[in-house]
Scaffold this motif. Sequence first.
Motif, PDB file in Angstrom:
ATOM      1  N   TYR A 130      -0.583   3.930  -7.622  1.00 13.55           N
ATOM      2  CA  TYR A 130      -0.141   5.317  -7.514  1.00 13.55           C
ATOM      3  C   TYR A 130       0.191   5.880  -8.902  1.00 13.55           C
ATOM      4  O   TYR A 130      -0.002   7.083  -9.153  1.00 13.55           O
ATOM      5  CB  TYR A 130       1.076   5.432  -6.595  1.00 13.55           C
ATOM      6  N   LEU A 163       0.830  -1.196   0.000  1.00 17.39           N
ATOM      7  CA  LEU A 163       0.000   0.000   0.000  1.00 17.39           C
ATOM      8  C   LEU A 163       0.871   1.255   0.000  1.00 17.39           C
ATOM      9  O   LEU A 163       1.973   1.261   0.553  1.00 17.39           O
ATOM     10  CB  LEU A 163      -0.916   0.001   1.226  1.00 17.39           C
ATOM     11  N   TYR A 164       0.373   2.312  -0.622  1.00 17.98           N
ATOM     12  CA  TYR A 164       1.112   3.574  -0.654  1.00 17.98           C
ATOM     13  C   TYR A 164       1.165   4.145   0.758  1.00 17.98           C
ATOM     14  O   TYR A 164       0.137   4.192   1.458  1.00 17.98           O
ATOM     15  CB  TYR A 164       0.441   4.551  -1.617  1.00 17.98           C
ATOM     16  N   PRO A 165       2.324   4.620   1.217  1.00 17.83           N
ATOM     17  CA  PRO A 165       2.484   4.965   2.630  1.00 17.83           C
ATOM     18  C   PRO A 165       1.911   6.320   3.049  1.00 17.83           C
ATOM     19  O   PRO A 165       1.924   6.637   4.231  1.00 17.83           O
ATOM     20  CB  PRO A 165       4.005   4.948   2.814  1.00 17.83           C
ATOM     21  N   ASP A 166       1.418   7.127   2.127  1.00 14.31           N
ATOM     22  CA  ASP A 166       0.914   8.453   2.479  1.00 14.31           C
ATOM     23  C   ASP A 166      -0.558   8.354   2.893  1.00 14.31           C
ATOM     24  O   ASP A 166      -1.436   8.108   2.056  1.00 14.31           O
ATOM     25  CB  ASP A 166       1.058   9.395   1.279  1.00 14.31           C
ATOM     26  N   GLU A 167      -0.842   8.566   4.171  1.00 14.25           N
ATOM     27  CA  GLU A 167      -2.203   8.432   4.685  1.00 14.25           C
ATOM     28  C   GLU A 167      -3.138   9.498   4.123  1.00 14.25           C
ATOM     29  O   GLU A 167      -4.344   9.253   3.977  1.00 14.25           O
ATOM     30  CB  GLU A 167      -2.192   8.505   6.214  1.00 14.25           C
ATOM     31  N   ARG A 168      -2.635  10.670   3.796  1.00 15.76           N
ATOM     32  CA  ARG A 168      -3.492  11.726   3.255  1.00 15.76           C
ATOM     33  C   ARG A 168      -4.026  11.340   1.874  1.00 15.76           C
ATOM     34  O   ARG A 168      -5.203  11.581   1.574  1.00 15.76           O
ATOM     35  CB  ARG A 168      -2.711  13.041   3.174  1.00 15.76           C
ATOM     36  N   GLU A 218     -14.086  -1.396   0.050  1.00 19.68           N
ATOM     37  CA  GLU A 218     -12.838  -0.886   0.616  1.00 19.68           C
ATOM     38  C   GLU A 218     -11.935  -0.463  -0.538  1.00 19.68           C
ATOM     39  O   GLU A 218     -11.823  -1.178  -1.544  1.00 19.68           O
ATOM     40  CB  GLU A 218     -12.149  -1.946   1.475  1.00 19.68           C
ATOM     41  N   HIS A 222      -8.151   0.850  -1.906  1.00 17.24           N
ATOM     42  CA  HIS A 222      -6.734   0.685  -1.576  1.00 17.24           C
ATOM     43  C   HIS A 222      -5.873   1.415  -2.606  1.00 17.24           C
ATOM     44  O   HIS A 222      -5.982   1.157  -3.808  1.00 17.24           O
ATOM     45  CB  HIS A 222      -6.349  -0.798  -1.553  1.00 17.24           C
ATOM     46  N   ASP A 243     -10.279   7.082  -0.120  1.00 22.54           N
ATOM     47  CA  ASP A 243     -11.401   6.610   0.701  1.00 22.54           C
ATOM     48  C   ASP A 243     -12.590   7.571   0.601  1.00 22.54           C
ATOM     49  O   ASP A 243     -13.742   7.129   0.458  1.00 22.54           O
ATOM     50  CB  ASP A 243     -10.981   6.486   2.166  1.00 22.54           C
ATOM     51  N   GLN A 296      -4.319   8.241   0.754  1.00 21.49           N
ATOM     52  CA  GLN A 296      -5.254   7.147   0.975  1.00 21.49           C
ATOM     53  C   GLN A 296      -6.594   7.685   1.471  1.00 21.49           C
ATOM     54  O   GLN A 296      -7.664   7.197   1.075  1.00 21.49           O
ATOM     55  CB  GLN A 296      -4.687   6.151   1.987  1.00 21.49           C
ATOM     56  N   ALA A 297      -6.553   8.705   2.308  1.00 17.01           N
ATOM     57  CA  ALA A 297      -7.784   9.305   2.818  1.00 17.01           C
ATOM     58  C   ALA A 297      -8.615   9.918   1.689  1.00 17.01           C
ATOM     59  O   ALA A 297      -9.851   9.860   1.709  1.00 17.01           O
ATOM     60  CB  ALA A 297      -7.463  10.357   3.877  1.00 17.01           C
TER      61      ALA A 297
END
Length: 254
Positions: free
Chosen positions: A120, A65-70, A96, A98, A76, A72-73
Amino acid sequence: MRRGSWRVRILIGLAIVAFAFVRRCSNQEENPYTGRTQNINMTAEQEIAIGLQSAPEMAQQHGGLYPDERMQALVDAVGNKLVQKSLARETPYPYEFHLLADDKTINAFALPGGQIFITYALFSQLNEPQLAGVLGHEIGHVIGRHSAERIAESNFWQTLATGASVGGDMGNLVAGIGQNTLLKNGRGDELESDELGVLFMIQSGYDPYEMIAVMEILKAAAGPNRVPEFQSTHPDPENRIDKIKEAIQQYSGR
């Protein structure tokens, strides 16, 4: 080979073919979300289980998974907006979304049961409405139960090929016909998902014409040596653009 042996082989082959058709007829059901009659041999719960079981391996194949939570947010947020504003919210699938770390492969795909992925490499080329178009398309695959349908159709043609091989050494011919049929049906799945994606974009307040920009990105990524449509499970981007324009006209009248 003796005539009696040939008769036995033909009878066995015919029995296998008959079994394939009887099983296929018994598996016919109408998709309550698309209205299309499909050959399905698994439940929604089984689709969900397959997707959940396969998701970690699929992520690993694309670098995790790409490590940038922003980022991913954002994926989502857009995905969940599409679900809540469309008939997807009425389905039993736990959607879900991803974002994959793969920065080389331009791709997005859905597993049975609601697990949806975007690399990405593709995500980085999209604005928010275009991201909605991609995710809406993948939600369309889930609602259309395309993976489950392809599994059932593959089983049907494999059984037919076995019967043809036993009964008359024609297994390769039947298998070839089946492969061409599955390719054609796969292109139909893509067009159905494009249409659903357009509908979901409109319902969620996104400009559906941004889906055409997505097609241009995919066309550029394929390059001049892309596989001819008749050899591919995906329709040519130009044909998809024409169908997308028709869907926009149908659902928005513009």
